[in-house]
Design a protein around this motif. Structure first.
Motif: not given
Length: 242
Positions: A64-81
């Motif tokens: 009932d105790e937790y270790i949280v492992l995280g990573a973000h998957y988003d980035h910046l998209g498309v800019r100026n083509g």
């Protein structure tokens, strides 16, 4: 992949990345922590999506105790083509998290505490996905039940960096010795830092750290073409990541 158009937070392309992650989490055997894989949240009138799984521990009390492992998957998209693929930032951390989850699940009989595996959306626009999860977990399980949060963010340039930075060891009792001895056992060069202290490298640990949860920010640093369209898959040090 250019097909994901830079995974900009809240877009259909970010959702494609989330679906890819869900596919792997499911195949590994993880279970969704909140009953559904996708954990939507709204910011400034737009919807974003975290993906949160769990591997349950075996100890009758500690599970009932937790270790949280995280990573973000988003980035910046498309800019100026130009497509900003974000291979290091943070497809590298997202891929590493999938493989860590695979290893942990295979060794699940040895786990005492439960492990939350979280893929965050909307990091690039303000750490919103991780902050949302921190707030949600605080309300549902209580912040005292979260024993550690580790963020894996940009780990694809180990050879160029020459080390794996692990920032926040002073938030963990005997943290520097634990990490240094494990690194030596695994033949990995680490740079343990007491705390995160750079505004430029703020990462998904922040929402948890502000609640008083011990945190580790794990990265090979800024050697890659950070926030540039050149951050592509062929430049990743796959052997170093492994």
């Amino acid at each position: 992949s250019d097909a994901l158009q830079g995974r900009k937070a809240g877009t259909e392309y970010a959702r494609m990345a989330a679906d890819y992650i869900i596919g792997h989490y499911s195949q590994i055997g993880l279970k969704p922590f909140f009953g559904e894989w996708t954990v939507p949240f709204t910011k400034f009138g737009k919807e974003y999506t975290d993906v949160v799984g769990v591997i349950e521990g075996n100890d009758p009390v500690l599970k009932d105790e937790y270790i949280v492992l995280g990573a973000h998957y988003d980035h910046l998209g498309v800019r100026n083509g130009n497509v900003y693929n974000g291979a290091d930032d943070n497809a590298s951390g997202s891929a590493a998290l999938i493989e860590i989850a695979r290893e942990l699940y295979a060794a699940r009989d040895n786990l005492k505490r439960s492990v939350i595996i979280a893929a965050f959306d909307a990091e690039e626009i303000g750490l919103y996905g991780s902050t949302f999860l921190a707030d949600t977990l605080s309300k549902t399980i209580g912040k005292d039940k979260i024993k550690l949060m580790m963020s894996i963010d940009m780990v694809g340039w180990y050879k160029a960096s020459g080390k794996l930075k692990m920032e926040g060891v002073a938030t963990i009792r005997d943290g520097r010795n634990i990490i240094s001895s494990e690194a030596e056992r695994c033949s990995v060069t680490v740079d343990p830092k007491r705390f995160e202290n750079s505004v430029f490298t703020a990462t998904d640990t922040e929402g948890f750290a502000k609640m008083g949860v011990p945190t580790l920010a794990v990265t090979t640093g800024l050697k890659s073409p950070y926030h540039k369209p050149e951050d592509d898959a062929e430049l990743i040090d796959y052997e170093g990541m492994d």
